[in-house]
Every structure is written in structure tokens, then in C-alpha cells.
Write an enzyme that holds these catalytic residues in place. Sequence first.
Site, PDB file in Angstrom:
ATOM      1  N   GLU A   1     -28.815  44.076  -3.863  1.00 26.65           N
ATOM      2  CA  GLU A   1     -27.678  43.836  -4.742  1.00 26.65           C
ATOM      3  C   GLU A   1     -28.229  43.042  -5.912  1.00 26.65           C
ATOM      4  O   GLU A   1     -28.530  41.863  -5.788  1.00 26.65           O
ATOM      5  CB  GLU A   1     -26.593  43.082  -3.961  1.00 26.65           C
ATOM      6  CG  GLU A   1     -25.231  43.233  -4.587  1.00 26.65           C
ATOM      7  CD  GLU A   1     -24.935  42.108  -5.534  1.00 26.65           C
ATOM      8  OE1 GLU A   1     -25.174  42.304  -6.762  1.00 26.65           O
ATOM      9  OE2 GLU A   1     -24.486  41.058  -5.091  1.00 26.65           O
TER      10      GLU A   1
ATOM     11  N   GLY B   1     -30.011  39.141  -5.899  1.00 27.54           N
ATOM     12  CA  GLY B   1     -30.660  38.363  -6.949  1.00 27.54           C
ATOM     13  C   GLY B   1     -30.990  39.238  -8.137  1.00 27.54           C
ATOM     14  O   GLY B   1     -30.363  40.277  -8.355  1.00 27.54           O
ATOM     15  N   SER B   2     -31.988  38.824  -8.892  1.00 22.47           N
ATOM     16  CA  SER B   2     -32.288  39.516 -10.143  1.00 22.47           C
ATOM     17  C   SER B   2     -32.977  40.856  -9.895  1.00 22.47           C
ATOM     18  O   SER B   2     -33.656  41.045  -8.879  1.00 22.47           O
ATOM     19  CB  SER B   2     -33.196  38.640 -11.013  1.00 22.47           C
ATOM     20  OG  SER B   2     -34.506  38.609 -10.465  1.00 22.47           O
ATOM     21  N   THR B   3     -32.811  41.763 -10.838  1.00 20.04           N
ATOM     22  CA  THR B   3     -33.440  43.075 -10.746  1.00 20.04           C
ATOM     23  C   THR B   3     -34.964  42.945 -10.723  1.00 20.04           C
ATOM     24  O   THR B   3     -35.642  43.644  -9.967  1.00 20.04           O
ATOM     25  CB  THR B   3     -32.965  43.959 -11.912  1.00 20.04           C
ATOM     26  OG1 THR B   3     -31.562  44.211 -11.734  1.00 20.04           O
ATOM     27  CG2 THR B   3     -33.703  45.285 -11.960  1.00 20.04           C
TER      28      THR B   3
ATOM     29  N   CYS C   1     -22.952  38.519 -10.954  1.00 21.32           N
ATOM     30  CA  CYS C   1     -23.444  39.831 -11.392  1.00 21.32           C
ATOM     31  C   CYS C   1     -22.317  40.810 -11.710  1.00 21.32           C
ATOM     32  O   CYS C   1     -22.531  41.802 -12.389  1.00 21.32           O
ATOM     33  CB  CYS C   1     -24.358  40.414 -10.315  1.00 21.32           C
ATOM     34  SG  CYS C   1     -23.642  40.271  -8.663  1.00 21.32           S
TER      35      CYS C   1
END
Length: 488
Positions: A260, A238-240, A294
Site C-alpha cells: 500500500e 509506506g512510500s513508493t 496517502c
Amino acid sequence: MSGHSPGRLFIGGEWTEPADGHYEVVDPATEEVVGLAPEASRAQVYEAAAAARAAFPAWSRTRPEERAAILDRTADIVRRDFAAHAEIARRESGATASTARGMQVGVGIARFRRYARGALEPVEEAVPPQVNEAGPMGRAGIFGALAVRQPVGVVTCVTSYNNPWANPAGKIAPALAMGNTVVVKPAPQDPLSVYRMAAALAEAGVPPGVVNVVTGSGAAAGEAAVDSPDVDMVSFTGSTAVGQRIAEVCGREMKRQLMELGGKGAALVLADADLGSAVAGIGTTFSFYSGQICTAPTRVLVHRSRYDELVAGLAAYADALTVGDPADRATVVGPVISAAHRDRVEAYVELGRKEGARVVTGGARPAHPARGFYVAPTLLAGCTPDMRVVREEIFGPVVVVVPFDDEEEGVALANDSDYGLIDYVWSADVARAFRIARRLRSGGVGVNTVGRNMEAPFGGFRKSGVGRDVGSYALHAYSETQAIVWPG
């Protein structure tokens, strides 16, 4: 669909009524309700982790052949209900019909098959023997050693909305193959597919508690799945920003992590590149799952001598794509996942305009279809490296183009990023492309392709994540290594 109770959590082998009711899962293409997903309480998530903890000792000691057979049977059962699964995946994720079939359910099946084989891969590796002189540690002798990979324990799998089959299967299957038990917390937007996967696993003979699935519309269920004291490892896609919060919680208890996260893939197009190939590769940002991926080559760095030509090629490519209902076989670009995400992507395009970028094509909401969360494929030219649209992950069908003058500048621009997941190099000189690839600070580099080798390690440098998975690397990711030493 055998054994599956819609609207219920899957905890300890039982379909369980959610404590906090249900929430609606919405089709991004039609804005209609696809189904109701269960809203787990914090206590129920802890119950799921406790069930996984209780199931771990027996499951971790099952013969690898038995784990392999269960994973193979799961693949068979998913294939049996392929059409129904693809239909639900398309409706809840907004993926096109062909993507839902091939890249979602099809890849999910392939991953169960791959890790059925993976369960049989050796977990011991001999370490070269060492000759020790007599000393405070004992008599002289030759010491043998073995490195043995052991399961980590209970793994929480927090999965992404962009692929409700391949992403969860890519976590669950290798984790089970290694002898771990799992708590799966799917993305709130499209969890129905993951409950179908759980039903297939149960039918295939996974013992109660080995696989548990909990969902929630907000952050609470995911937070509980991360902070439960029964959880040993968190695997997150998912998102950082969310990954950083999860990592902070994991750090307090030294929980293992596989992260990831986001990406802002640089596509380095050299002066001698085949522009047809480069345009087709970069164009996947517009077409493949509407850029919600991504690994997309969203940040194009092109040699100034080919700049105008490439911009024209990308604009023509974007304009030729059919935007529309994912159920229609002619559709190439479907919707993005939600109204909120569409608004976010549109805000980035507006920001790009304010920063001085030129909107070559796209940039406005498509007139058709009238309903659904659509974003037109958008190309921003005249960009500079300091613009936020060049630096930040947009996660939509938006490509930015920046020119460079020589190889050194191109490499420096590619590496000037918070991210480092996958970069790309297009050049007719493959040896030069490989040399440049070695200088790029990213987990992967595609040379003249956006294709992937599904045995190659996958993961990122910098804020794109921690750890590597895919192929046998995933089996290592869900393992702890133990050393056993003995005197020869």
C-alpha cells in the site's frame, strides 16, 4: 501497563534487550523525547523471523474459534488502557488528541474486533463440478473441486508512521485470523504504540513466537525483516520508493507481497458540484493528520467555470483552521512527523513557486507554536499538469488546483499520474459521477465524499501498490488458495 518492558524488543514471546542500544522517539509537537526505542541488530531480526517460523505449524492448526477469542481479548485489553495508549500515540505521532483517540487507538480496537469475526469466516468455496470424458487422464466421471484458503506462513508487517495503531492492527489482526505468524517492523518515528499492542496480544494469550516486534532507527532492521529466509510474505505501507526496493528483494525469492504505497488523489470537481461539500472534503488534506495520508484529495481538478469560487472557498477553509499543539482540543492541524519531513514539504512549496504556481494561502512556517515541526495549510493555484507539485506526492497539508474545460479533459488529467490509490468526483448528477468513476484508473473512488466503507477493498493501481485489503479482502490477502479435486 501489564507485561510491557519499555525499550525492549519482543521476540519469541520474550522482552529482549536490543543488541545495538536505543534511539530517541521525539514528539513532533514539542521536540521533547517521548521514550527510547530498541535498536535491533540484523541477527535479532532473523531471530524474530525464526521464532515466527517455529510457531507457525501449531498456530496455523489452532481452531478458528481460539484465534477469534484471542483477537477479541486483545481488543478488550487495548480498550482497558485506552487513555494511556491515546496519550502515547498523540505524543509520538503528532496526531491531534481526537485523531489519536478515534482514528488511531479506536480504529485499532475495531480492527481486532473485525478480524475476531474474520477468523470464523469460511475458508472453503465449492467450485462447480465438471464432467470429464474418458481419456489419457483416466476414466470418465464427474469431478468435484474445492478452493481452500490456507495461511501464507510468516508475514513481515512493515507499518507506516501516520497511524501507529490502525495500520499495524490492520495487518496483524487479519494475518493472525488466517493462521499466519508475524514479524512487525514499525516505522522508526513512532514505534512505542506497537510495543503496547504486542503486550496486549501477549496478555490476551497469543502463543510465543506468533507475534514478534523489532525496531530500528535506520533501514537495517526493515531490510533484515524483508530478506530473512524464514519470511514468506511482506505487507508494507509506506512510500513508493521504499516499496519498489522491498518488491525487488521479494521478487528474488518469490515472496508474496501486499503493498500500500503512495497516492496523489485527484478530486474531480464538475461544473454542477456542491462546492461546500467539495471544499469540506478536499479540506481534509489540510486538517486530517496534516495531510500525511496517502488517500488525501491533494490534486484538485476543477471545471474552469467554478475555478475561482473553489480556490476562494479552499483558501477560506484553510485560513479558518487552528494550527497548534495536538494536546489542545481546539487544534485541528498538528505538526508533521519530523524536522526532515517538514523541510521536505517546505521544499515542495518553494518548488511550486519556482514552477509558477501561486501560493494563495500558507507557504510560510507558522509563527506559533514556536517549537515543533509545523507546516501551515497551503494552497497552490495556477498549477499546470506538468508541474512536479502536481505529479509528485508531497505528503503534507498542501493542495494544488488545476482547471479543466470538459469531462474528457478532466478524466484524462485525473488518469495522467504515476499513482492510482483513491480519486474523488463531486457532481450533483450522481449517475454521471458513477459513470466517470468507472473511467478512473484508481483502486477506489469517492463520489461526493471522502468517507470510506470499511468493508470495501482497499489498494491501488499503478505505483500506488499491489493487492487489496480491508474487510474480508484482507483475509484473502494473507492467504494462499489451494485446489482440492476428487472424482464424484
